[in-house]
Every structure is written in C-alpha cells, then in structure tokens.
Design an enzyme around this catalytic site. Sequence first.
Site, PDB file in Angstrom:
ATOM      1  N   THR A 234      41.207  -8.163  68.224  1.00 18.77           N
ATOM      2  CA  THR A 234      40.311  -8.296  67.275  1.00 18.77           C
ATOM      3  C   THR A 234      39.665  -7.033  66.983  1.00 18.77           C
ATOM      4  O   THR A 234      40.314  -5.884  67.051  1.00 18.77           O
ATOM      5  CB  THR A 234      38.993  -8.714  67.943  1.00 18.77           C
ATOM      6  OG1 THR A 234      39.139 -10.251  68.158  1.00 18.77           O
ATOM      7  CG2 THR A 234      37.792  -8.449  67.196  1.00 18.77           C
TER       8      THR A 234
ATOM      9  N   ARG B 222      48.294  -2.192  65.262  1.00 18.51           N
ATOM     10  CA  ARG B 222      48.466  -2.305  66.672  1.00 18.51           C
ATOM     11  C   ARG B 222      49.052  -3.527  67.049  1.00 18.51           C
ATOM     12  O   ARG B 222      48.570  -4.640  66.103  1.00 18.51           O
ATOM     13  CB  ARG B 222      46.843  -2.110  67.416  1.00 18.51           C
ATOM     14  CG  ARG B 222      46.743  -2.739  68.704  1.00 18.51           C
ATOM     15  CD  ARG B 222      46.490  -4.031  68.925  1.00 18.51           C
ATOM     16  NE  ARG B 222      46.144  -4.453  70.217  1.00 18.51           N
ATOM     17  CZ  ARG B 222      45.813  -5.812  70.430  1.00 18.51           C
ATOM     18  NH1 ARG B 222      45.784  -6.700  69.619  1.00 18.51           N
ATOM     19  NH2 ARG B 222      45.436  -6.132  71.755  1.00 18.51           N
ATOM     20  N   VAL B 223      49.899  -3.665  67.933  1.00 20.18           N
ATOM     21  CA  VAL B 223      50.219  -5.002  68.028  1.00 20.18           C
ATOM     22  C   VAL B 223      50.003  -5.319  69.664  1.00 20.18           C
ATOM     23  O   VAL B 223      50.289  -4.610  70.573  1.00 20.18           O
ATOM     24  CB  VAL B 223      51.966  -4.733  68.168  1.00 20.18           C
ATOM     25  CG1 VAL B 223      52.710  -6.277  68.559  1.00 20.18           C
ATOM     26  CG2 VAL B 223      52.205  -4.696  66.650  1.00 20.18           C
ATOM     27  N   GLY B 224      49.502  -6.283  69.950  1.00 19.38           N
ATOM     28  CA  GLY B 224      49.118  -7.042  71.245  1.00 19.38           C
ATOM     29  C   GLY B 224      49.928  -7.774  72.084  1.00 19.38           C
ATOM     30  O   GLY B 224      51.238  -7.625  71.612  1.00 19.38           O
ATOM     31  N   ASP B 225      49.700  -8.514  72.966  1.00 18.56           N
ATOM     32  CA  ASP B 225      50.658  -9.260  73.881  1.00 18.56           C
ATOM     33  C   ASP B 225      51.074 -10.690  73.010  1.00 18.56           C
ATOM     34  O   ASP B 225      52.117 -10.922  73.452  1.00 18.56           O
ATOM     35  CB  ASP B 225      49.876  -9.744  74.954  1.00 18.56           C
ATOM     36  CG  ASP B 225      48.695 -10.574  74.923  1.00 18.56           C
ATOM     37  OD1 ASP B 225      48.330 -11.358  75.797  1.00 18.56           O
ATOM     38  OD2 ASP B 225      48.137 -10.613  73.749  1.00 18.56           O
TER      39      ASP B 225
ATOM     40  N   THR C 299      45.829 -15.051  77.042  1.00 13.93           N
ATOM     41  CA  THR C 299      45.029 -14.650  76.006  1.00 13.93           C
ATOM     42  C   THR C 299      44.173 -13.677  76.716  1.00 13.93           C
ATOM     43  O   THR C 299      43.932 -13.461  77.925  1.00 13.93           O
ATOM     44  CB  THR C 299      44.400 -15.754  75.400  1.00 13.93           C
ATOM     45  OG1 THR C 299      43.403 -15.511  74.356  1.00 13.93           O
ATOM     46  CG2 THR C 299      43.362 -16.566  76.425  1.00 13.93           C
ATOM     47  N   GLY C 300      43.406 -12.778  75.455  1.00 19.11           N
ATOM     48  CA  GLY C 300      42.464 -11.813  76.305  1.00 19.11           C
ATOM     49  C   GLY C 300      42.850 -10.580  75.894  1.00 19.11           C
ATOM     50  O   GLY C 300      43.266 -10.242  74.527  1.00 19.11           O
ATOM     51  N   ASP C 301      42.596  -9.606  76.655  1.00 19.46           N
ATOM     52  CA  ASP C 301      42.906  -8.193  76.212  1.00 19.46           C
ATOM     53  C   ASP C 301      44.482  -7.895  76.299  1.00 19.46           C
ATOM     54  O   ASP C 301      45.047  -7.304  77.375  1.00 19.46           O
ATOM     55  CB  ASP C 301      42.064  -7.293  77.297  1.00 19.46           C
ATOM     56  CG  ASP C 301      42.320  -5.732  76.969  1.00 19.46           C
ATOM     57  OD1 ASP C 301      41.386  -4.908  77.543  1.00 19.46           O
ATOM     58  OD2 ASP C 301      43.221  -5.145  76.239  1.00 19.46           O
ATOM     59  N   GLY C 302      44.931  -8.099  75.313  1.00 19.94           N
ATOM     60  CA  GLY C 302      46.488  -8.165  75.050  1.00 19.94           C
ATOM     61  C   GLY C 302      47.046  -6.528  75.460  1.00 19.94           C
ATOM     62  O   GLY C 302      48.038  -6.453  76.141  1.00 19.94           O
TER      63      GLY C 302
END
Lengths: 266, 288
Positions: free
Chosen positions: A147, A154-157, A177-180
């Site tokens: 978010t 930025r690319v997350g998980d 899910t969550g803090d990637g």
Amino acid sequence: GCGQCEIDQCDGSVGYGGSPDESGETTLDAMIMDGNTMDVGAVADLRHIKNAIGVARKVMEYTKHTLLVGESASLFAVRMGFPYEDLTTQKSLSVYSKWLNQSCQPNYWKNVVPDSSKSCGPYKRPEKVTCKEEQTISQRSVHNHDTIGNNLCRVGDSPIAGAGSYADSTAGGAAATGDGDIMMRFLPSYQAVEYMRMGTDPTVACQKVISRIQKYAPKFFGAVICANTTGSYGAACNKIPGFTQFHFMVSSPSLNQPTEQVVECI
Amino acid sequence: RGCGQCEIDQCDGSVGYGGSPDESGETTLDAMIMDGNTMDVGAVADLRHIKNAIGVARKVMEYTKHTLLVGESASLFAVRMGFPYEDLTTQKSLSVYSKWLNQSCQPNYWKNVVPDSSKSCGPYKRPEKVTCKEEQTISQRSVHNHDTIGMIVIGESGTVASGTSTNGAAHKIPGRVGDSPIAGAGSYADSTAGGAAATGDGDIMMRFLPSYQAVEYMRMGTDPTVACQKVISRIQKYAPKFFGAVICANTTGSYGAACNKIPGFTQFHFMVSSPSLNQPTEQVVECI
C-alpha cells in the site's frame, strides 16, 4: 477469482484506484503458478493496465519468461490486447493528497535527509552516514498493506514465486499476505509447501513459516494460507497489536457455499 | 565489492553495461545483495541507465525499508542516491543487437504467437485461435548469452553474505526480470546455515528457489556439494535440459557446486578465495 477482485477492487487493496505510490500512481503486481508444470507468469510495477493477473497469465502462455516489470510490461500487455488506461480514481487521489498533507507519513525511507519520519521528501543520503536500525512496530495495518507511500516502483512479495504464493501438484500450495518487503526475504509460500511435501499438516506448516519470520522480525504484519493435495487446509498469522485474528474464505465441494473462516494469530 | 568490480570490468560481457541488449536494443541490469545476519535484502531489476547496479541494490537495503525496486523509477532512486545516469549501450552491444535483428531475431523468448517466433522477428501478437504447443526444447541459452556474477562470502566468525549482478538474458523481452535479483532464487544468505548463489536459465530456475533450498539443506546439516546437487536434481525433474549451476557454502567455510549436464555444458568453473589458499583459485565440478 483474482481477476474478479481486480474488477471489484477488493477492499481497496487489489486493482486500480488503490495504494498510490509516493508519486500518486497506482502500479500493480500479480502472479499465477501452475503446480503441474511449475510454470509461472508474473508482472510487477505494472502501469496503466487494470487486469494484472490476466497479463501474468499471458506472460506464462506467450513467453518463456517468468516475470515482466514496469512500463515494458505495460507495452507487452497492450500487445496482448489489454486496454491502456488510467488506474487513478477520485479515491486514490484523495488518499494521496491526504498522505501528502500528513508529512508523507508513513513512508519507507530510512537514514536519509530530511528525516523521513517527520517530513516529506525528496530525500537524499546525508553527508555523514549514520545507520540507525530501530525495531519499530510494523506500520502497516489491515488498511494499508501492500500500500500507500511506497517508494516508486517498489515490488513486494506478491509477484514472486515462493514469496507471494507457490504451487506444486506433488505437495500443495500456499499464499502469503502482509508486509511483503519483509516476508519476501523468507520465501514463506515455498517453505510452507516444502513442509507439506514432508507430510506436515497444512496448519502446522503455516505456523512454522510464521515462526521462522518472527525470529528476525517479531512485529511483522503477515499471514499465510496453506492447502495440500488431499484438500486439507489451514492458515496462520503473526500476532501484533491490532491484528490478532486472520480471516480467509474457503470454497469447497463439501460446503454449500464459500464460507469465511478465522484463525487466531500466534 | 566483487560484484561491483565485475560491473566495471564488464566481466565476460555478461555483467554490467554494454552487454545483453534486450529485444529493443537496450541494456538493463539486475542485482541483489543480502545480509545473512539480519536477512536484510536490497535488490534492483530492469535498472536502466545506471552502471553500478549492485551499488544501487545496497542503497535500497540501507536507505529504504523495501527489498526490490525496478525499472525507470529504480533509476530515479539511483540518481537521488548519487549515481550517474548514463547510456549503457556500447559499440559491442549495438553490433550484437543488429546481428540478432539480421538473423530473424533468433533466439527469442516468445511462444504461441503470430508471426511464428521461431522463424521471424516481431512484433508478435496472439493468434485468433489459440493452439498451445509445448515443446521440450533444449535450452537456447549457452555460455555466451547467459548472465551474471554471483558471490557468497563467509566471514571469519561464520557471518554470511551473498550477492549477484547481471544484465540478464540477451534479447529478452523488455521488462523481463530473472532470478538474479530475487532473494532465494539468484542467491540467499543465512548466517545460521550458509549461503548459495545460482546462475544459468533464470526464467526456469527462479520457479524453484534453488538458493533458498540449498541453504535449507545446509541448515539440516547437508554437505554443501550434496546440497547443490540436490537442488539441481529437483529442477531436472521438471526441466531436464535446463542450463544452470549453483554454488554453496556453509558457515564453517566448506563449499561445493553442482550443474546440470547438457550438450555443450559438462563442467562448471568457479573461483574460490580463502585464507587457506595463497591466491584465489579456479575450481571445476562435473555436471550431473
């Protein structure tokens, strides 16, 4: 299912009009994995295209690659027949300007000037580098994970096979899910499937991977769902203030309709 | 810093500027760095116009809470961090690119499209009627068009770090990101167990998280060579002709490597630098 969420903008955390980045733009990540062939298609930092998981599927079907990113991924999508559109909505615009007005808090910068915990950027490296690593409570919550305020591009998980999700028809599947940013360093989906491969019960497999991340980031925000090839499933989450239960949906032939289930966080 | 030196030297043409032009002729870079103590990671992918990719990856780790930045925006971040914005094209990459154009854009990474991607250049699109023809082809990569430098470092007290840097696969579809910048795929470091780094056909290997799994085996006490061999075997089941190799090292300083045997690739060479050796030495393993 994922595509439907993109249309419905599920909870504001999927699809267009959500999670504007530091420059106000919405960019999307998605992946799809075939547990029979272990084929993967994924996109990240996808701009101006709404149906991200649809594009991920095209990466899997029409290229030998696994992951396409950025504006070039958008060009690929257009070539595959997807419309090039603005992903911004009134809602994402207002979320963005509200964020600007609150000194761009929260954000994902550290060790820069001006002080990123107090003001907006642009930031740069200070003359003398002081690395101050603080253990802060994860600033994400149910409302802003994956978010707002993330650095450009930025690319997350989510689009990373083994991080956001993993599928292996000889063992099972998992999704996180969550803090990637934190979770993707631990490949939770891959490891959960590995545990299930060794015969571990899905709930226990999920709990084990949560515990492993806890050792390094006790206050991380995250949850994992697991299912094995017999149809057994489970989930686990990391208990932090404000997040003590995790809700997920199950759809199964043995149930009349999709039902919502809950686990207590550990 | 070893990876950074390779970026300056354009090691073997497969790291850094002037190498592996993509389908549109541009060189884009991927890199990652991982701290095995904290499990912190910094990575960049599809990085344009910035030469020192692993330097930028380190800045992602030090100045942001994120793990991976990509594309033109990653370049903007790099500029803000003080890196020069430059053209990564050279005479060499230009000539590689035009030669490729002249040979009907072979090889390329498209499939199931029109015009037939195995015979001609693009632009391609989906055919009206979709026919999915999956062939098991020998990997079209070779020593000459793959990527990467990967490093594992084991410190005196057993601390582990790892890193990779690459310009990716030549003639890749723009925006393509392979295994190199992905923690667990291109490399992985865990000071309680060891480190591993992979090279070869990233598109395939990244689906199997070989570096992560190799470290997991070493965590369970497996010898580094055997750990590397096991992860190669696991990928072999799904892609018998894949091009790839993995290096492994554990916290006591034991190390090993393994590779998948295919025509033209029967041995894998790697460098080892250690206090017990006078100078860095090149070592070889036979592929399995």
